[in-house]
Design a protein around this motif. Structure first.
Motif, PDB file in Angstrom:
ATOM      1  N   PRO A 196      -3.181  22.523  -6.871  1.00 37.74           N
ATOM      2  CA  PRO A 196      -3.041  22.609  -5.413  1.00 37.74           C
ATOM      3  C   PRO A 196      -3.689  21.407  -4.743  1.00 37.74           C
ATOM      4  N   ARG A 197      -3.557  21.293  -3.474  1.00 38.87           N
ATOM      5  CA  ARG A 197      -4.144  20.187  -2.725  1.00 38.87           C
ATOM      6  C   ARG A 197      -5.631  20.441  -2.468  1.00 38.87           C
ATOM      7  N   TYR A 198      -5.953  21.673  -2.174  1.00 41.55           N
ATOM      8  CA  TYR A 198      -7.340  22.068  -1.934  1.00 41.55           C
ATOM      9  C   TYR A 198      -7.635  23.348  -2.705  1.00 41.55           C
ATOM     10  N   LEU A 199      -8.895  23.456  -3.112  1.00 47.61           N
ATOM     11  CA  LEU A 199      -9.297  24.618  -3.903  1.00 47.61           C
ATOM     12  C   LEU A 199     -10.776  24.900  -3.652  1.00 47.61           C
ATOM     13  N   ILE A 200     -11.086  26.159  -3.439  1.00 50.58           N
ATOM     14  CA  ILE A 200     -12.488  26.556  -3.322  1.00 50.58           C
ATOM     15  C   ILE A 200     -12.773  27.585  -4.402  1.00 50.58           C
ATOM     16  N   LYS A 201     -13.782  27.309  -5.197  1.00 48.97           N
ATOM     17  CA  LYS A 201     -14.146  28.201  -6.299  1.00 48.97           C
ATOM     18  C   LYS A 201     -15.640  28.490  -6.239  1.00 48.97           C
TER      19      LYS A 201
ATOM     20  N   ALA B 285      -2.910   2.390 -18.760  1.00 42.63           N
ATOM     21  CA  ALA B 285      -3.665   1.839 -17.628  1.00 42.63           C
ATOM     22  C   ALA B 285      -3.321   0.385 -17.356  1.00 42.63           C
ATOM     23  N   TYR B 286      -3.164  -0.403 -18.416  1.00 41.67           N
ATOM     24  CA  TYR B 286      -2.955  -1.833 -18.221  1.00 41.67           C
ATOM     25  C   TYR B 286      -1.643  -2.124 -17.507  1.00 41.67           C
ATOM     26  N   TYR B 287      -0.728  -1.178 -17.537  1.00 47.52           N
ATOM     27  CA  TYR B 287       0.569  -1.360 -16.882  1.00 47.52           C
ATOM     28  C   TYR B 287       0.454  -1.096 -15.388  1.00 47.52           C
ATOM     29  N   GLY B 288      -0.588  -0.373 -15.013  1.00 42.26           N
ATOM     30  CA  GLY B 288      -0.737  -0.027 -13.602  1.00 42.26           C
ATOM     31  C   GLY B 288      -0.394   1.424 -13.378  1.00 42.26           C
ATOM     32  N   TYR B 289      -1.252   2.110 -12.718  1.00 41.76           N
ATOM     33  CA  TYR B 289      -1.064   3.527 -12.473  1.00 41.76           C
ATOM     34  C   TYR B 289      -0.536   3.802 -11.079  1.00 41.76           C
ATOM     35  N   THR B 290       0.238   4.884 -10.975  1.00 42.03           N
ATOM     36  CA  THR B 290       0.594   5.472  -9.693  1.00 42.03           C
ATOM     37  C   THR B 290      -0.211   6.753  -9.579  1.00 42.03           C
ATOM     38  N   PHE B 291      -0.945   6.876  -8.501  1.00 47.61           N
ATOM     39  CA  PHE B 291      -1.823   8.021  -8.322  1.00 47.61           C
ATOM     40  C   PHE B 291      -1.192   9.082  -7.426  1.00 47.61           C
ATOM     41  N   GLY B 292      -1.598  10.305  -7.678  1.00 51.03           N
ATOM     42  CA  GLY B 292      -1.245  11.403  -6.793  1.00 51.03           C
ATOM     43  C   GLY B 292      -2.235  11.476  -5.639  1.00 51.03           C
ATOM     44  N   SER B 293      -2.013  12.449  -4.754  1.00 49.46           N
ATOM     45  CA  SER B 293      -2.887  12.604  -3.580  1.00 49.46           C
ATOM     46  C   SER B 293      -4.184  13.326  -3.910  1.00 49.46           C
ATOM     47  N   GLY B 294      -4.236  13.901  -5.100  1.00 48.39           N
ATOM     48  CA  GLY B 294      -5.479  14.519  -5.531  1.00 48.39           C
ATOM     49  C   GLY B 294      -5.598  15.992  -5.200  1.00 48.39           C
TER      50      GLY B 294
ATOM     51  N   GLN C  64     -13.685  29.363 -13.541  1.00 43.55           N
ATOM     52  CA  GLN C  64     -12.963  28.246 -14.128  1.00 43.55           C
ATOM     53  C   GLN C  64     -11.777  27.907 -13.236  1.00 43.55           C
ATOM     54  N   VAL C  65     -11.255  26.690 -13.410  1.00 42.52           N
ATOM     55  CA  VAL C  65     -10.165  26.249 -12.552  1.00 42.52           C
ATOM     56  C   VAL C  65      -9.192  25.397 -13.368  1.00 42.52           C
ATOM     57  N   THR C  66      -7.924  25.487 -13.011  1.00 44.77           N
ATOM     58  CA  THR C  66      -6.887  24.672 -13.638  1.00 44.77           C
ATOM     59  C   THR C  66      -6.150  23.897 -12.562  1.00 44.77           C
ATOM     60  N   LEU C  67      -6.075  22.592 -12.767  1.00 46.32           N
ATOM     61  CA  LEU C  67      -5.364  21.712 -11.846  1.00 46.32           C
ATOM     62  C   LEU C  67      -4.115  21.186 -12.528  1.00 46.32           C
ATOM     63  N   SER C  68      -3.072  20.997 -11.739  1.00 47.53           N
ATOM     64  CA  SER C  68      -1.793  20.595 -12.310  1.00 47.53           C
ATOM     65  C   SER C  68      -1.346  19.241 -11.791  1.00 47.53           C
ATOM     66  N   CYS C  69      -0.634  18.532 -12.639  1.00 43.98           N
ATOM     67  CA  CYS C  69      -0.143  17.199 -12.283  1.00 43.98           C
ATOM     68  C   CYS C  69       1.248  16.995 -12.865  1.00 43.98           C
ATOM     69  N   SER C  70       2.193  16.630 -12.006  1.00 42.79           N
ATOM     70  CA  SER C  70       3.537  16.273 -12.463  1.00 42.79           C
ATOM     71  C   SER C  70       3.719  14.780 -12.272  1.00 42.79           C
ATOM     72  N   PRO C  71       3.882  14.025 -13.353  1.00 38.04           N
ATOM     73  CA  PRO C  71       3.981  12.566 -13.243  1.00 38.04           C
ATOM     74  C   PRO C  71       5.350  12.127 -12.745  1.00 38.04           C
ATOM     75  N   ILE C  72       5.473  10.861 -12.494  1.00 30.70           N
ATOM     76  CA  ILE C  72       6.761  10.280 -12.141  1.00 30.70           C
ATOM     77  C   ILE C  72       7.683  10.423 -13.349  1.00 30.70           C
ATOM     78  N   SER C  73       8.924  10.746 -13.077  1.00 30.04           N
ATOM     79  CA  SER C  73       9.888  10.925 -14.148  1.00 30.04           C
ATOM     80  C   SER C  73       9.952   9.674 -15.029  1.00 30.04           C
ATOM     81  N   GLY C  74       9.838   9.884 -16.332  1.00 29.33           N
ATOM     82  CA  GLY C  74       9.882   8.764 -17.271  1.00 29.33           C
ATOM     83  C   GLY C  74       8.513   8.228 -17.660  1.00 29.33           C
ATOM     84  N   HIS C  75       7.491   8.608 -16.909  1.00 34.75           N
ATOM     85  CA  HIS C  75       6.136   8.178 -17.249  1.00 34.75           C
ATOM     86  C   HIS C  75       5.570   9.084 -18.320  1.00 34.75           C
ATOM     87  N   ARG C  76       5.053   8.488 -19.387  1.00 37.20           N
ATOM     88  CA  ARG C  76       4.530   9.271 -20.495  1.00 37.20           C
ATOM     89  C   ARG C  76       3.015   9.303 -20.546  1.00 37.20           C
TER      90      ARG C  76
END
Lengths: 116, 113
Positions: free
Chosen positions: B8-13, B98-107, B18-30
């Protein structure tokens, strides 16, 4: 050891001023990559530039320019004619091309405030 | 082209949970990496996954773990939360690393109370 130093914690300028953000790095490797990222208040890190250690040519992209000097281990970033929208935290980062160390080492960031 | 999506975008625990955060990368990024950002420690590397394998890990306690699925989506888990785990957790993706350059999510901004 890898290290990135951004000595300027915060810079304030008035719109249309030019501003240079400093970045000094340390690495033992001869092949490495340097980056600049911008972090606006929304939190997302926005990629600005990537430079490899064999390419010392300076680069200009619109109002942005970068000066890479291996002799001083510096990779400085200049914004010409700054605008309010340039206000953000800017991070310099380093990545070494050694297997198993694939990560970005970030500096502590420079907060740039551009006032109208 | 969709960017890196974090939920999620925000989380209060509460401490100890325990907490689980999810990330979906750009299509094709491994390659998917996770970073923790705090005012005191700045941006710190947590771990990096490539094709479901952890390739690199930062200096964090074993309470921090992650995994990557066959579709390159990644999750990170923090068990037995401590107040000091409050931070912005950023996920980044790249075609190769990393050396290729990362695209970051909003966190994901995690607050532990």
């Amino acid at each position: 050891a890898q290290k990135v130093t951004q000595a300027q914690t915060e810079i304030s300028v008035v719109e249309k001023e030019d501003v240079t953000l400093d970045c000094v790095y340390e690495t033992r490797d001869t092949t490495y990559y340097l980056f600049w990222y911008k972090q606006p208040p929304s939190g997302e890190l926005v990629f600005l530039i990537r430079r490899n250690s064999f390419d010392e040519q300076n680069e200009i992209s619109g109002r942005y320019s970068w000066n890479f000097q291996k002799s001083t281990s510096s990779f400085n970033f200049t914004i010409t004619a700054s605008q309010v929208v340039d206000s953000a935290v800017y991070f310099c980062a380093l990545s070494e091309a050694i297997k198993g160390t694939d990560k970005l080492i970030f500096g502590t960031g420079t907060r740039l405030q551009v006032f109208p | 082209k969709a960017g890196v999506t974090q939920t999620p975008r925000y989380l209060i625990k509460t401490r100890g949970q325990q907490v689980t955060l999810s990330c979906s990368p750009i299509s094709g990024h491994r390659s998917v990496s996770w970073y923790q950002q705090t005012p005191g420690q700045g941006l710190q590397f947590l771990f990096e996954y490539f094709s479901e394998t952890q390739r690199n890990k930062g200096n964090f306690p074993g309470r921090f773990s992650g995994r990557q699925f066959s579709n390159s989506r990644s999750e990170m888990n923090v068990s037995t939360l401590e107040l000091g785990d409050s931070a912005l957790y950023l996920c980044a993706s790249s075609q190769t690393g990393a050396y290729y350059g990362y695209t970051f999510g909003s966190g994901t901004r995690l607050t532990v109370v």
